[in-house]
Design a protein around this motif. Structure first.
Motif, PDB file in Angstrom:
ATOM      1  N   THR A 203       0.882  -1.147   0.000  1.00 27.42           N
ATOM      2  CA  THR A 203       0.000   0.000   0.000  1.00 27.42           C
ATOM      3  C   THR A 203       0.922   1.199   0.000  1.00 27.42           C
ATOM      4  O   THR A 203       1.878   1.234   0.749  1.00 27.42           O
ATOM      5  N   ILE A 204       0.625   2.163  -0.825  1.00 25.58           N
ATOM      6  CA  ILE A 204       1.552   3.278  -1.022  1.00 25.58           C
ATOM      7  C   ILE A 204       2.027   3.892   0.289  1.00 25.58           C
ATOM      8  O   ILE A 204       1.225   4.324   1.110  1.00 25.58           O
ATOM      9  N   GLY A 205       3.325   3.881   0.484  1.00 26.80           N
ATOM     10  CA  GLY A 205       3.926   4.675   1.547  1.00 26.80           C
ATOM     11  C   GLY A 205       3.504   4.367   2.961  1.00 26.80           C
ATOM     12  O   GLY A 205       3.612   5.206   3.839  1.00 26.80           O
ATOM     13  N   SER A 206       2.994   3.163   3.208  1.00 29.88           N
ATOM     14  CA  SER A 206       2.575   2.895   4.573  1.00 29.88           C
ATOM     15  C   SER A 206       3.790   2.805   5.480  1.00 29.88           C
ATOM     16  O   SER A 206       4.898   2.529   5.050  1.00 29.88           O
ATOM     17  N   ALA A 207       3.574   3.042   6.743  1.00 26.72           N
ATOM     18  CA  ALA A 207       4.697   3.125   7.659  1.00 26.72           C
ATOM     19  C   ALA A 207       5.000   1.785   8.306  1.00 26.72           C
ATOM     20  O   ALA A 207       4.109   0.990   8.554  1.00 26.72           O
TER      21      ALA A 207
ATOM     22  N   ARG B 110       4.571   3.645  -7.839  1.00 29.87           N
ATOM     23  CA  ARG B 110       4.905   4.101  -6.492  1.00 29.87           C
ATOM     24  C   ARG B 110       5.458   5.516  -6.430  1.00 29.87           C
ATOM     25  O   ARG B 110       5.455   6.128  -5.383  1.00 29.87           O
ATOM     26  N   HIS B 111       5.962   6.010  -7.549  1.00 30.50           N
ATOM     27  CA  HIS B 111       6.679   7.282  -7.463  1.00 30.50           C
ATOM     28  C   HIS B 111       6.177   8.366  -8.396  1.00 30.50           C
ATOM     29  O   HIS B 111       6.812   9.401  -8.534  1.00 30.50           O
TER      30      HIS B 111
ATOM     31  N   LEU C  80      -0.085   7.205  -8.071  1.00 35.94           N
ATOM     32  CA  LEU C  80      -0.879   7.538  -6.874  1.00 35.94           C
ATOM     33  C   LEU C  80      -2.356   7.625  -7.239  1.00 35.94           C
ATOM     34  O   LEU C  80      -3.223   7.144  -6.505  1.00 35.94           O
TER      35      LEU C  80
ATOM     36  N   TYR D  78      -4.065   4.244  -7.465  1.00 39.16           N
ATOM     37  CA  TYR D  78      -4.470   3.742  -6.144  1.00 39.16           C
ATOM     38  C   TYR D  78      -5.695   4.476  -5.618  1.00 39.16           C
ATOM     39  O   TYR D  78      -6.588   3.881  -5.014  1.00 39.16           O
ATOM     40  N   ALA D  79      -5.733   5.788  -5.831  1.00 39.97           N
ATOM     41  CA  ALA D  79      -6.847   6.587  -5.313  1.00 39.97           C
ATOM     42  C   ALA D  79      -8.154   6.209  -6.011  1.00 39.97           C
ATOM     43  O   ALA D  79      -9.192   6.044  -5.363  1.00 39.97           O
TER      44      ALA D  79
ATOM     45  N   GLY E  76      -7.213  -0.684  -5.281  1.00 38.07           N
ATOM     46  CA  GLY E  76      -6.528   0.177  -4.322  1.00 38.07           C
ATOM     47  C   GLY E  76      -5.436  -0.460  -3.485  1.00 38.07           C
ATOM     48  O   GLY E  76      -4.729   0.245  -2.782  1.00 38.07           O
ATOM     49  N   VAL E  77      -5.310  -1.775  -3.535  1.00 40.63           N
ATOM     50  CA  VAL E  77      -4.314  -2.442  -2.699  1.00 40.63           C
ATOM     51  C   VAL E  77      -3.532  -3.442  -3.543  1.00 40.63           C
ATOM     52  O   VAL E  77      -4.134  -4.254  -4.244  1.00 40.63           O
TER      53      VAL E  77
END
Ligand SMILES: Nc1ncnc2c1ncn2[C@@H]1O[C@H](COP(=O)(O)OP(=O)(O)O)[C@@H](O)[C@H]1O
Ligand SMILES: [Mg+2]
Lengths: 246, 342
Positions: free
Chosen positions: B7-11, B207-208, B213, B216-217, B287-288
């Motif tokens: 998932t984009i940019g998850s922590a 991803r970049h 983005l 995904y949205a 989205g995932v």
């Protein structure tokens, strides 16, 4: 000159008349409380102002100039920000990327442009701190509380310096402390000359921040007066229809 | 592969270790490693460099299309027409390669009279992208569900391919053409190199870039994306063009490898392609997911097929096994989506 002037704004959805010709003006540095029962047409009205819906008839002037917005992006570019009632978030994305969605910061490398996550995460962190929210830029919206989500949606309005901020029930789903933060933000917007429309069901919120209150009932504006010249009882009566018009 | 990580940019955060969650998120990779270990133990030939390259080469064609399909499925769409589009665009590319001559069906005919290879490739890519653009238009403008649009595409493109070829294959290309399917760069088959490079580019795009983005949205919440100024229709249309391009590229490599293009090429290919994406952890709900997972999913299917062949397991049983794994992956996807919602 008012910053925003609506004349005879009407909107129907098929057979449903959501708005039946509404006039409304809004001045710089003014906070308007917009009230009304569920289905009265409040969300429809602010969506029209923000370009996510188009009026069936009626005209809209921004700083005296007639405007028509075909898309939300056009209204945004003209300085109008709307915080949607449902917040309009993508819950698979982190908080920071939701804030910047549609207005991403990019970095050029040769002919290509790449997302500058570092810049977006840093800026979002500052915005959340200003809003006194514990929202962490990297957290997925999916895993966030109602208040944190609200902060993400409100943070979007802080990216640019808008003329008008429209808040559709921003305090419905959040804690008392966070309500105070949102009300503080609205006061701050007023003091910097911004115009605000606050849709809320919470009488105390409206009476504590609004300069003026307008009431919609079944798509008609039934009241529009300075907050000092009305009372919670009168407004309640106007919302329910116990008082016909004021 | 990892549903969370992709998932984009998850922590990455310090949370109590969740073994079930970890295994679930990395299930495709864990399963792939387990398969490799099992086959290596049971079948000595499996781990030979020759065999592994063979697996990679077989995977590269459907894998390329699966990369394109990842974009589509991330927007909560689907493309069932890829196999048929492979046949149609492959035939047109082959026709151009042979110079569009009347005797194009003859093996080895008019190799010298043919067009430059680049022209053949561009023709195949153009047909693939046109097919994708047409379907993307129907999805975004006519608002026909992607499943229906591309089911129509599946029959229509196959019919067009049969019509175009008159039933026979187009075979016998120049060595410059077949090199793209049969050549190697330092022992690595060209299609494998192209597969790897494409996967890398697709990963970077997803991803970049802004477009990635937006993909995904759109998959997560098209209305919210629209409200925030994402050009939802254009993004949705483009993902079908992308998978169309992937079909054109894949069919070019396939016809170069087989030295032939025919109207029945790519029959049932959509199943392998969609299976690779879904087994790789990209959610059918949109989205995932991501390209890395798709590569793992494609490898998993390739390794499974290859291992079972080496062990003389009948191809019927292979089909059953792959079908079961696909259903298990989707069942897991449902479970994960329910967990996300709660
Ligand atoms: N997209 C839509 N399609 C059909 N009807 C709608 C749509 N949006 C709003 N309405 C109808 O318009 C009326 C006003 O809705 P809304 O503006 O959301 O009211 P409020 O925000 O005051 O609760 C309601 O009757 C609602 O059902
Ligand atoms: Mg509303």
């Amino acid at each position: 000159m008012p910053v925003l002037e609506l004349r005879g704004i009407a909107r129907h959805f098929g057979a449903i008349q959501a708005l039946g010709g509404v006039d409304l003006t809004l001045d710089r540095g003014e906070v308007l409380g917009l009230m009304g029962d569920n289905g009265a047409g409040k969300s429809t009205l602010v969506k029209i102002i923000a370009g996510s819906l188009q009026p069936s008839t009626g005209t809209m002037r921004l700083d005296g100039q007639e405007v028509r917005f075909a898309r939300p992006g056009e209204a945004r570019a003209a300085g109008i920000e709307l915080v949607h009632q449902d917040l309009a978030l993508c819950d698979n994305l982190p908080a920071a990327l939701n804030v910047f969605l549609g207005r991403e910061i990019v970095r050029r490398i040769g002919p290509f442009r790449f997302l500058d996550r570092g810049a977006m995460f840093a800026r979002a962190e500052e915005l959340f701190a200003e809003l006194k929210s514990e929202t962490r830029p990297r957290d997925l919206v999916r895993s966030m509380s109602g208040g944190q989500r609200q902060a993400v949606a409100i943070a979007r309005t802080r990216l640019a310096d808008p003329k008008i901020v429209l808040l559709d029930e921003p305090t419905a789903a959040i804690s008392v402390r966070q309500v105070e933060e949102v009300l503080g933000l609205i006061r701050q917007l007023r003091s910097t000359g911004h115009a605000v429309i606050l849709i809320s069901h919470r009488m105390p919120d409206v009476f504590s921040v609004a300069d003026r209150v307008a009431v919609l009932r079944r798509g008609q504006k039934v009241a529009d007066k300075p907050i000092a010249q009305t009372s919670a009882e009168e407004v309640t009566g106007l919302i329910t229809g116990a008082i016909e018009i004021a | 592969m990892s549903r969370q990580d992709e998932t984009i940019g998850s922590a990455a955060r310090a949370e109590p270790f969740d073994a079930v969650g970890f295994a679930a998120r990395h299930s495709a990779v864990i399963f792939l490693v387990a398969l490799v270990v099992v086959f290596a133990l049971l079948e000595p030939r499996f781990l030979s460099a020759f065999n592994l390259m063979n697996v990679l080469r077989q995977v590269s064609i459907s894998g390329l299309i699966a990369i394109g399909m990842t974009f589509v499925i991330l927007t909560a769409g689907i493309d069932l027409s890829v196999g048929a589009l492979v046949a149609l665009s492959g035939l047109v590319g082959a026709y151009v390669a042979k110079g569009g001559l009347e005797d194009r069906f003859a093996v080895g005919a008019s190799v010298d009279a043919g067009n430059p290879v680049i022209l053949a490739f561009l023709a195949a890519a153009a047909v693939g992208m046109a097919g994708g653009a047409l379907q993307g238009w129907a999805v975004t403008r006519l608002r026909v569900p992607p499943f229906v649009v591309t089911l129509g595409g599946l029959t229509a493109f196959r019919g067009a391919a049969l019509l175009f070829s008159g039933g026979g294959p187009i075979s016998g290309f120049s060595p410059a053409y077949t090199w793209w399917g049969q050549g190697r760069i330092a022992t690595v088959p060209i299609p494998v190199v192209i597969f790897a490079v494409t996967a890398l580019i697709a990963h970077i795009v997803l991803r970049h870039t802004r477009f990635g983005l937006h993909v995904y949205a759109v998959g997560a919440n098209p209305r919210a994306a629209e409200e925030n100024g994402v050009p939802v229709r254009r993004v949705t249309w483009l993902v079908y063009v992308i998978v169309g391009f992937a079909c054109g590229l894949a069919t070019f490599l396939l016809s170069a490898r087989l030295n032939s293009a025919e109207a029945v090429a790519g029959l049932g290919l959509e199943l392998d392609v969609i299976a690779a994406v879904v087994i790789g952890g990209t959610s059918l709900f949109g989205g995932v997911g991501g390209v890395f997972g798709t590569v793992v999913g494609a490898l998993l299917i390739g390794v499974l097929r290859n291992g079972l062949v080496l062990m003389n397991v009948s191809s019927f049983i292979q089909q059953i096994v792959i079908g079961l794994i696909l259903v298990a992956a989707v069942a897991f996807d449902q479970y994960a989506a329910a967990r996300r919602r709660s």
